[in-house]
Design a protein around this motif. Sequence first.
Motif, PDB file in Angstrom:
ATOM      1  N   LYS A  26      57.534  46.456  39.897  1.00  0.00           N
ATOM      2  CA  LYS A  26      56.243  46.795  40.480  1.00  0.00           C
ATOM      3  C   LYS A  26      56.503  47.482  41.809  1.00  0.00           C
ATOM      4  O   LYS A  26      57.575  47.385  42.397  1.00  0.00           O
ATOM      5  CB  LYS A  26      55.388  45.547  40.668  1.00  0.00           C
ATOM      6  N   SER A  27      55.484  48.193  42.292  1.00  0.00           N
ATOM      7  CA  SER A  27      55.648  48.950  43.525  1.00  0.00           C
ATOM      8  C   SER A  27      55.755  48.006  44.717  1.00  0.00           C
ATOM      9  O   SER A  27      55.282  46.868  44.694  1.00  0.00           O
ATOM     10  CB  SER A  27      54.464  49.898  43.718  1.00  0.00           C
ATOM     11  N   ALA A  28      56.393  48.483  45.771  1.00  0.00           N
ATOM     12  CA  ALA A  28      56.617  47.657  46.954  1.00  0.00           C
ATOM     13  C   ALA A  28      55.741  48.133  48.100  1.00  0.00           C
ATOM     14  O   ALA A  28      55.436  49.314  48.236  1.00  0.00           O
ATOM     15  CB  ALA A  28      58.082  47.725  47.355  1.00  0.00           C
ATOM     16  N   VAL A  29      55.336  47.179  48.947  1.00  0.00           N
ATOM     17  CA  VAL A  29      54.684  47.491  50.205  1.00  0.00           C
ATOM     18  C   VAL A  29      55.790  47.708  51.235  1.00  0.00           C
ATOM     19  O   VAL A  29      56.657  46.859  51.403  1.00  0.00           O
ATOM     20  CB  VAL A  29      53.754  46.337  50.647  1.00  0.00           C
ATOM     21  N   VAL A  30      55.782  48.847  51.904  1.00  0.00           N
ATOM     22  CA  VAL A  30      56.842  49.198  52.840  1.00  0.00           C
ATOM     23  C   VAL A  30      56.329  49.053  54.271  1.00  0.00           C
ATOM     24  O   VAL A  30      55.268  49.569  54.615  1.00  0.00           O
ATOM     25  CB  VAL A  30      57.353  50.633  52.612  1.00  0.00           C
ATOM     26  N   LYS A  31      57.098  48.340  55.085  1.00  0.00           N
ATOM     27  CA  LYS A  31      56.733  48.193  56.493  1.00  0.00           C
ATOM     28  C   LYS A  31      58.005  48.120  57.324  1.00  0.00           C
ATOM     29  O   LYS A  31      59.089  47.833  56.816  1.00  0.00           O
ATOM     30  CB  LYS A  31      55.892  46.936  56.702  1.00  0.00           C
ATOM     31  N   SER A  32      57.850  48.370  58.628  1.00  0.00           N
ATOM     32  CA  SER A  32      58.972  48.267  59.551  1.00  0.00           C
ATOM     33  C   SER A  32      58.968  46.879  60.173  1.00  0.00           C
ATOM     34  O   SER A  32      57.909  46.346  60.535  1.00  0.00           O
ATOM     35  CB  SER A  32      58.854  49.336  60.640  1.00  0.00           C
ATOM     36  N   HIS A  33      60.165  46.284  60.281  1.00  0.00           N
ATOM     37  CA  HIS A  33      60.239  44.899  60.734  1.00  0.00           C
ATOM     38  C   HIS A  33      61.523  44.680  61.526  1.00  0.00           C
ATOM     39  O   HIS A  33      62.557  45.278  61.233  1.00  0.00           O
ATOM     40  CB  HIS A  33      60.204  43.963  59.524  1.00  0.00           C
ATOM     41  N   ALA A  34      61.448  43.800  62.534  1.00  0.00           N
ATOM     42  CA  ALA A  34      62.608  43.530  63.386  1.00  0.00           C
ATOM     43  C   ALA A  34      63.505  42.465  62.776  1.00  0.00           C
ATOM     44  O   ALA A  34      63.029  41.411  62.335  1.00  0.00           O
ATOM     45  CB  ALA A  34      62.147  43.081  64.768  1.00  0.00           C
ATOM     46  N   TYR A  35      64.798  42.753  62.745  1.00  0.00           N
ATOM     47  CA  TYR A  35      65.840  41.790  62.409  1.00  0.00           C
ATOM     48  C   TYR A  35      66.828  41.754  63.568  1.00  0.00           C
ATOM     49  O   TYR A  35      66.933  42.717  64.334  1.00  0.00           O
ATOM     50  CB  TYR A  35      66.566  42.175  61.115  1.00  0.00           C
ATOM     51  N   TYR A  36      67.541  40.651  63.687  1.00  0.00           N
ATOM     52  CA  TYR A  36      68.432  40.473  64.824  1.00  0.00           C
ATOM     53  C   TYR A  36      69.856  40.171  64.382  1.00  0.00           C
ATOM     54  O   TYR A  36      70.078  39.411  63.435  1.00  0.00           O
ATOM     55  CB  TYR A  36      67.929  39.323  65.718  1.00  0.00           C
ATOM     56  N   GLN A  37      70.796  40.808  65.089  1.00  0.00           N
ATOM     57  CA  GLN A  37      72.200  40.433  64.953  1.00  0.00           C
ATOM     58  C   GLN A  37      72.410  39.244  65.867  1.00  0.00           C
ATOM     59  O   GLN A  37      72.092  39.306  67.068  1.00  0.00           O
ATOM     60  CB  GLN A  37      73.098  41.583  65.394  1.00  0.00           C
ATOM     61  N   VAL A  38      72.898  38.133  65.342  1.00  0.00           N
ATOM     62  CA  VAL A  38      72.994  36.909  66.131  1.00  0.00           C
ATOM     63  C   VAL A  38      74.363  36.258  65.966  1.00  0.00           C
ATOM     64  O   VAL A  38      75.084  36.517  64.999  1.00  0.00           O
ATOM     65  CB  VAL A  38      71.894  35.891  65.726  1.00  0.00           C
ATOM     66  N   LEU A  39      74.695  35.409  66.934  1.00  0.00           N
ATOM     67  CA  LEU A  39      75.830  34.510  66.826  1.00  0.00           C
ATOM     68  C   LEU A  39      75.316  33.115  66.490  1.00  0.00           C
ATOM     69  O   LEU A  39      74.358  32.634  67.100  1.00  0.00           O
ATOM     70  CB  LEU A  39      76.619  34.460  68.138  1.00  0.00           C
ATOM     71  N   MET A  40      75.947  32.465  65.521  1.00  0.00           N
ATOM     72  CA  MET A  40      75.615  31.097  65.158  1.00  0.00           C
ATOM     73  C   MET A  40      76.460  30.121  65.980  1.00  0.00           C
ATOM     74  O   MET A  40      77.625  30.394  66.252  1.00  0.00           O
ATOM     75  CB  MET A  40      75.886  30.860  63.670  1.00  0.00           C
ATOM     76  N   ASP A  41      75.876  28.999  66.328  1.00  0.00           N
ATOM     77  CA  ASP A  41      76.624  27.951  67.008  1.00  0.00           C
ATOM     78  C   ASP A  41      77.579  27.310  66.010  1.00  0.00           C
ATOM     79  O   ASP A  41      77.166  26.798  64.969  1.00  0.00           O
ATOM     80  CB  ASP A  41      75.662  26.907  67.576  1.00  0.00           C
ATOM     81  N   THR A  42      78.872  27.328  66.328  1.00  0.00           N
ATOM     82  CA  THR A  42      79.870  26.825  65.379  1.00  0.00           C
ATOM     83  C   THR A  42      79.742  25.321  65.134  1.00  0.00           C
ATOM     84  O   THR A  42      80.214  24.822  64.117  1.00  0.00           O
ATOM     85  CB  THR A  42      81.289  27.133  65.879  1.00  0.00           C
ATOM     86  N   ARG A  43      79.070  24.596  66.030  1.00  0.00           N
ATOM     87  CA  ARG A  43      78.860  23.164  65.817  1.00  0.00           C
ATOM     88  C   ARG A  43      77.899  22.901  64.671  1.00  0.00           C
ATOM     89  O   ARG A  43      77.933  21.837  64.050  1.00  0.00           O
ATOM     90  CB  ARG A  43      78.331  22.510  67.095  1.00  0.00           C
ATOM     91  N   ASP A  44      77.021  23.877  64.388  1.00  0.00           N
ATOM     92  CA  ASP A  44      76.004  23.686  63.358  1.00  0.00           C
ATOM     93  C   ASP A  44      76.424  24.218  61.997  1.00  0.00           C
ATOM     94  O   ASP A  44      75.811  23.886  60.980  1.00  0.00           O
ATOM     95  CB  ASP A  44      74.695  24.379  63.777  1.00  0.00           C
ATOM     96  N   ILE A  45      77.440  25.070  61.972  1.00  0.00           N
ATOM     97  CA  ILE A  45      77.827  25.746  60.736  1.00  0.00           C
ATOM     98  C   ILE A  45      78.100  24.793  59.572  1.00  0.00           C
ATOM     99  O   ILE A  45      77.673  25.060  58.438  1.00  0.00           O
ATOM    100  CB  ILE A  45      79.032  26.677  60.993  1.00  0.00           C
ATOM    101  N   PRO A  46      78.779  23.648  59.777  1.00  0.00           N
ATOM    102  CA  PRO A  46      79.045  22.765  58.628  1.00  0.00           C
ATOM    103  C   PRO A  46      77.802  22.220  57.945  1.00  0.00           C
ATOM    104  O   PRO A  46      77.868  21.771  56.796  1.00  0.00           O
ATOM    105  CB  PRO A  46      79.862  21.621  59.262  1.00  0.00           C
ATOM    106  N   TYR A  47      76.641  22.276  58.625  1.00  0.00           N
ATOM    107  CA  TYR A  47      75.424  21.684  58.070  1.00  0.00           C
ATOM    108  C   TYR A  47      74.444  22.726  57.540  1.00  0.00           C
ATOM    109  O   TYR A  47      73.349  22.379  57.114  1.00  0.00           O
ATOM    110  CB  TYR A  47      74.728  20.846  59.150  1.00  0.00           C
ATOM    111  N   VAL A  48      74.834  24.003  57.582  1.00  0.00           N
ATOM    112  CA  VAL A  48      73.919  25.084  57.231  1.00  0.00           C
ATOM    113  C   VAL A  48      74.198  25.596  55.833  1.00  0.00           C
ATOM    114  O   VAL A  48      75.354  25.815  55.467  1.00  0.00           O
ATOM    115  CB  VAL A  48      74.049  26.246  58.255  1.00  0.00           C
ATOM    116  N   ARG A  49      73.133  25.798  55.029  1.00  0.00           N
ATOM    117  CA  ARG A  49      73.292  26.334  53.678  1.00  0.00           C
ATOM    118  C   ARG A  49      73.229  27.862  53.704  1.00  0.00           C
ATOM    119  O   ARG A  49      72.446  28.504  53.025  1.00  0.00           O
ATOM    120  CB  ARG A  49      72.222  25.769  52.750  1.00  0.00           C
TER     121      ARG A  49
END
Length: 337
Positions: free
Chosen positions: A97-120
């Motif tokens: 099906k056709s898509a709705v196209v829009k402009s949207h902000a995404y961010y390049q981020v650093l993850m906290d390494t203390r949280d990485i073991p608990y993140v899916r």
Amino acid sequence: MMAAFRKCLVTPHFLINKFACDLSRRALATKLLQEVGIVEPVKPQGVYETGQVFLHKVFGYRGVVLFAWMAKVYDRSEEDKAPLPDAIRDGTSHSAKSAVVKSHAYYQVLMDTRDIPYVRAQAESVTFLGAQENNRALYTIPGLDYVSHEDVLPYQSLERSPIRHELFDKFLSHEPKQNPPFVSRETLRNWQQKNHPWLSLSEVNKEVTSQVRVTVIPFYMGSRAHQLQQFYWWRYCVRVENLRPDEPVTLRERHWRIFSLNGTLETVRGRGVVGVEPRLSREAPAFQYSSHVSLQAPSGHMWGSFKMERGDGSTFECRIPPFNLESNEDDDSKHTQ
């Protein structure tokens, strides 16, 4: 975290702070909460600046914004109760099906390494090719992620280094009089400019089937020659999210169709994704992973479906939105990457 958030519970941001506490319980799988700072109002418009620390609303990890990307979002997420068309199953079409196209902000981020073991979500999802033409090895920067604007829950921290990551102090300097109090170093600006080709995010694709949303973001990585053939490489990040988490579903199978500009059509089937069959429930409503594909042509398309299983054993086909594989190389540079 409890002391800081309890202070805020009487403010208009009650729902945000309560949600942040719930995220911490889910991410750390414990009833103990850790103080990280004071929640700030979310930005319904505009973009967050470099140095903004935040909690991820879905995955619960702590992170910091490095810089923003403005991406085209192709959204097919209007609920469609019709069954998956035969054309998608047999590979004769890649557009349901056709898509709705829009402009949207995404961010390049650093993850906290203390949280990485608990993140899916894979901590090594951002990969790139080596600089040498004859080097086909893949490299990665652990703890680098892309985050949508609506997934950012900003907060203030009085720590000089609130995010544990080996690149935090190399990329950002502490300026307590600034807001946010972490500003870009020249190292970060040079790194962004140098690695722009394989970091650049330009297209996001979304689709919802039976309240399960699949988001795919493709990235061009470059081309390499092998046995007199030129291969073009992409990585793609996939997020599968249960929008009705009180009704758990499990991803059992994947079915990909890969079309190359040279006319080839490949089918890939298998159990689960990246060796697991993730269960999407209230405790863990989303799963994110990355993978790679190579073509012997500078462009192509991918699409497909996931077989999802409900709690009662019934199954349904969840669409993977079609997305483009574009090399963005002109004819003179195709063999020099």
